[in-house]
Structures are given as structure tokens and as C-alpha cells.
Design a protein around this motif. Structure first.
Motif, PDB file in Angstrom:
ATOM      1  N   ASP A  25      30.117  68.390   9.516  1.00 43.38           N
ATOM      2  CA  ASP A  25      28.998  69.168   8.995  1.00 43.38           C
ATOM      3  C   ASP A  25      28.669  70.338   9.920  1.00 43.38           C
ATOM      4  O   ASP A  25      27.722  71.071   9.672  1.00 43.38           O
ATOM      5  N   GLU A  26      29.459  70.494  10.965  1.00 41.67           N
ATOM      6  CA  GLU A  26      29.231  71.561  11.931  1.00 41.67           C
ATOM      7  C   GLU A  26      30.465  72.446  12.085  1.00 41.67           C
ATOM      8  O   GLU A  26      30.947  72.665  13.189  1.00 41.67           O
ATOM      9  N   PRO A  27      31.009  72.979  10.973  1.00 48.08           N
ATOM     10  CA  PRO A  27      32.248  73.753  11.091  1.00 48.08           C
ATOM     11  C   PRO A  27      32.101  75.019  11.918  1.00 48.08           C
ATOM     12  O   PRO A  27      33.030  75.390  12.647  1.00 48.08           O
ATOM     13  N   ASP A  28      30.951  75.677  11.846  1.00 46.34           N
ATOM     14  CA  ASP A  28      30.769  76.899  12.632  1.00 46.34           C
ATOM     15  C   ASP A  28      30.786  76.597  14.128  1.00 46.34           C
ATOM     16  O   ASP A  28      31.273  77.401  14.923  1.00 46.34           O
ATOM     17  N   ARG A  29      30.295  75.442  14.503  1.00 44.32           N
ATOM     18  CA  ARG A  29      30.301  75.019  15.911  1.00 44.32           C
ATOM     19  C   ARG A  29      31.692  74.537  16.329  1.00 44.32           C
ATOM     20  O   ARG A  29      32.212  74.927  17.368  1.00 44.32           O
ATOM     21  N   ARG A  30      32.302  73.683  15.519  1.00 46.00           N
ATOM     22  CA  ARG A  30      33.580  73.065  15.885  1.00 46.00           C
ATOM     23  C   ARG A  30      34.764  74.029  15.823  1.00 46.00           C
ATOM     24  O   ARG A  30      35.736  73.853  16.539  1.00 46.00           O
ATOM     25  N   PHE A  31      34.683  75.042  14.927  1.00 40.66           N
ATOM     26  CA  PHE A  31      35.782  75.994  14.784  1.00 40.66           C
ATOM     27  C   PHE A  31      35.399  77.381  15.286  1.00 40.66           C
ATOM     28  O   PHE A  31      35.935  78.383  14.833  1.00 40.66           O
ATOM     29  N   ALA A  32      34.476  77.441  16.228  1.00 39.86           N
ATOM     30  CA  ALA A  32      34.080  78.724  16.820  1.00 39.86           C
ATOM     31  C   ALA A  32      35.241  79.274  17.647  1.00 39.86           C
ATOM     32  O   ALA A  32      35.939  78.508  18.337  1.00 39.86           O
ATOM     33  N   PRO A  33      35.485  80.584  17.573  1.00 42.67           N
ATOM     34  CA  PRO A  33      36.557  81.166  18.395  1.00 42.67           C
ATOM     35  C   PRO A  33      36.398  80.786  19.871  1.00 42.67           C
ATOM     36  O   PRO A  33      35.290  80.807  20.415  1.00 42.67           O
ATOM     37  N   GLY A  34      37.516  80.359  20.462  1.00 42.47           N
ATOM     38  CA  GLY A  34      37.519  79.933  21.862  1.00 42.47           C
ATOM     39  C   GLY A  34      37.384  78.434  22.039  1.00 42.47           C
ATOM     40  O   GLY A  34      37.665  77.911  23.120  1.00 42.47           O
ATOM     41  N   SER A  35      36.958  77.725  20.985  1.00 44.39           N
ATOM     42  CA  SER A  35      36.821  76.274  21.120  1.00 44.39           C
ATOM     43  C   SER A  35      38.186  75.606  21.015  1.00 44.39           C
ATOM     44  O   SER A  35      39.126  76.148  20.456  1.00 44.39           O
ATOM     45  N   SER A  36      38.276  74.415  21.582  1.00 45.79           N
ATOM     46  CA  SER A  36      39.532  73.662  21.593  1.00 45.79           C
ATOM     47  C   SER A  36      39.458  72.483  20.645  1.00 45.79           C
ATOM     48  O   SER A  36      38.406  71.856  20.512  1.00 45.79           O
ATOM     49  N   VAL A  37      40.589  72.194  19.998  1.00 45.20           N
ATOM     50  CA  VAL A  37      40.702  71.040  19.123  1.00 45.20           C
ATOM     51  C   VAL A  37      41.980  70.292  19.476  1.00 45.20           C
ATOM     52  O   VAL A  37      42.934  70.880  19.965  1.00 45.20           O
ATOM     53  N   VAL A  38      41.968  68.992  19.226  1.00 45.50           N
ATOM     54  CA  VAL A  38      43.154  68.173  19.459  1.00 45.50           C
ATOM     55  C   VAL A  38      43.900  68.071  18.134  1.00 45.50           C
ATOM     56  O   VAL A  38      43.320  67.726  17.109  1.00 45.50           O
ATOM     57  N   CYS A  39      45.185  68.391  18.181  1.00 45.30           N
ATOM     58  CA  CYS A  39      46.042  68.385  16.988  1.00 45.30           C
ATOM     59  C   CYS A  39      47.280  67.568  17.332  1.00 45.30           C
ATOM     60  O   CYS A  39      48.218  68.069  17.955  1.00 45.30           O
ATOM     61  N   GLY A  40      47.243  66.276  16.952  1.00 41.36           N
ATOM     62  CA  GLY A  40      48.354  65.406  17.322  1.00 41.36           C
ATOM     63  C   GLY A  40      48.372  65.201  18.826  1.00 41.36           C
ATOM     64  O   GLY A  40      47.391  64.759  19.412  1.00 41.36           O
ATOM     65  N   ASP A  41      49.480  65.588  19.455  1.00 43.30           N
ATOM     66  CA  ASP A  41      49.598  65.403  20.905  1.00 43.30           C
ATOM     67  C   ASP A  41      49.377  66.699  21.682  1.00 43.30           C
ATOM     68  O   ASP A  41      49.723  66.790  22.852  1.00 43.30           O
ATOM     69  N   ARG A  42      48.796  67.705  21.036  1.00 44.57           N
ATOM     70  CA  ARG A  42      48.552  68.967  21.731  1.00 44.57           C
ATOM     71  C   ARG A  42      47.141  69.473  21.490  1.00 44.57           C
ATOM     72  O   ARG A  42      46.462  69.045  20.569  1.00 44.57           O
ATOM     73  N   VAL A  43      46.727  70.379  22.344  1.00 42.17           N
ATOM     74  CA  VAL A  43      45.411  70.999  22.228  1.00 42.17           C
ATOM     75  C   VAL A  43      45.607  72.431  21.746  1.00 42.17           C
ATOM     76  O   VAL A  43      46.456  73.156  22.266  1.00 42.17           O
ATOM     77  N   LEU A  44      44.836  72.803  20.724  1.00 40.70           N
ATOM     78  CA  LEU A  44      44.899  74.149  20.175  1.00 40.70           C
ATOM     79  C   LEU A  44      43.582  74.871  20.428  1.00 40.70           C
ATOM     80  O   LEU A  44      42.514  74.243  20.428  1.00 40.70           O
ATOM     81  N   THR A  45      43.667  76.182  20.611  1.00 45.59           N
ATOM     82  CA  THR A  45      42.491  77.011  20.830  1.00 45.59           C
ATOM     83  C   THR A  45      42.243  77.854  19.592  1.00 45.59           C
ATOM     84  O   THR A  45      43.143  78.565  19.130  1.00 45.59           O
ATOM     85  N   VAL A  46      41.040  77.779  19.058  1.00 44.27           N
ATOM     86  CA  VAL A  46      40.697  78.549  17.864  1.00 44.27           C
ATOM     87  C   VAL A  46      40.657  80.029  18.222  1.00 44.27           C
ATOM     88  O   VAL A  46      39.949  80.442  19.140  1.00 44.27           O
ATOM     89  N   ALA A  47      41.436  80.830  17.496  1.00 43.74           N
ATOM     90  CA  ALA A  47      41.418  82.275  17.686  1.00 43.74           C
ATOM     91  C   ALA A  47      40.416  82.910  16.718  1.00 43.74           C
ATOM     92  O   ALA A  47      39.569  83.717  17.114  1.00 43.74           O
ATOM     93  N   THR A  48      40.519  82.543  15.439  1.00 39.57           N
ATOM     94  CA  THR A  48      39.595  83.045  14.418  1.00 39.57           C
ATOM     95  C   THR A  48      39.332  81.947  13.404  1.00 39.57           C
ATOM     96  O   THR A  48      40.148  81.041  13.222  1.00 39.57           O
TER      97      THR A  48
END
Length: 171
Positions: A25-48
């Protein structure tokens, strides 16, 4: 502790953008540019991140093109959260808050919540009832009360839901 925030859908265009099925319910917070997410066995950084035709379209710094985007299609996205944190919306819960709660019908304890399955259109609670794993749609009509502080969820009795042997059969 990790919580699910989305699932990667199809690639969008040729520059590595992806459609994301939102599970927060917090997509603007969780997918803010510069934030990190775990995707499988790697960490991705949101660009846009932007909304397009009712969907969230996200690009990650580590996903440069459509080929890389297609390679992670279907992957669950998670973020690390402090176990003491809670979602800002009082009607939302992290999985770890639900696991271990008593499952009740009225005042009768019928089982224990053992997990949460994140589906495409709704979430489902897994409940242990006398050693059987029962799947309960996690919707207000069926689970009207979630009392984390009190340690329980209330499940409305629906014929055959808690005991498949009691389901109505057509014959």
C-alpha cells in the motif's frame, strides 16, 4: 526481515523497464528512485518509477535492456523492514505480524496462521487446523477481524472452508 512489495511482470519497451504488480500500500515509498529492493538473490536499485495505463512501470539501474528485464520476469520483489515496523495503513499487515496468530470462529480457536500466500489478485492465509493446511482467502468478507495485539484473526464460517468434508456436494 523481508516483506513482499511486488512481482515483476512483463518488460515494457526496450530500455529495461518492467511492469510491476504492486503488493504494497506504499508503492511511492517502496519504489522511490534510489531505494533498494531484493529480487531473488540480488539487490536492485530503483532508477525510475511511474504509473502508466493503471500499472506501475519501474526501471532498475542493474537492468539495462529488454533482455535483462525479460530474464527477471515473474520474480518477487521484497524489501528489508524492521520487525517492529508496521504499515501506515491500519488495515494492512506484514506477513510476520500474521504468522502465529490464533484463527478463531467466534470465540472458538480452530487453528493457527502459518503463512501468507501472495496471489495475483488477493492474498491467502494458510492456517493449520488439526494438522491440515487450510487456505483462507484474506478478504474482509471472510477474515473480518485481524487483532495483532490480541493475537488472533476471526474467520467467518463458510460451508466447506474450514472442513472440506462438510462442503456442499452436487449430486
Amino acid at each position: 526481515m523481508q516483506v513482499v512489495i511486488g512481482r515483476i511482470g512483463r518488460a515494457h519497451g526496450i530500455r529495461g523497464e518492467l511492469n510491476v504488480d504492486i503488493r504494497t500500500d506504499e508503492p511511492d515509498r517502496r519504489f522511490a528512485p534510489g531505494s533498494s529492493v531484493v529480487c531473488g538473490d540480488r539487490v536492485l536499485t530503483v532508477a525510475t518509477a511511474r504509473h502508466h495505463s493503471g500499472r506501475l512501470v519501474v526501471s532498475f539501474k542493474e537492468v539495462p535492456d529488454r533482455t535483462a528485464a525479460e530474464a527477471i520476469h515473474g520474480t518477487t520483489l521484497e524489501v528489508d523492514v524492521d520487525p517492529l515496523d508496521a504499515p501506515q495503513d491500519p488495515d494492512e499487515f506484514y506477513d510476520h505480524q500474521l504468522v502465529g496468530l490464533e484463527a478463531r470462529t467466534g470465540d472458538v480457536v480452530v487453528g493457527t496462521v502459518t503463512g501468507v500466500v501472495h496471489g495475483l489478485h488477493q492474498d491467502t492465509l494458510t492456517v493449520d487446523i488439526e494438522g491440515r493446511e487450510v487456505f483462507i482467502p484474506f478478504v474482509t468478507e471472510i477474515v473480518p477481524v485481524v487483532d495483532v495485539a490480541g493475537g488472533f484473526v476471526t474467520i467467518n464460517e463458510v460451508e466447506g472452508l474450514l472442513d472440506p468434508a462438510m462442503a456442499e456436494t452436487s449430486g
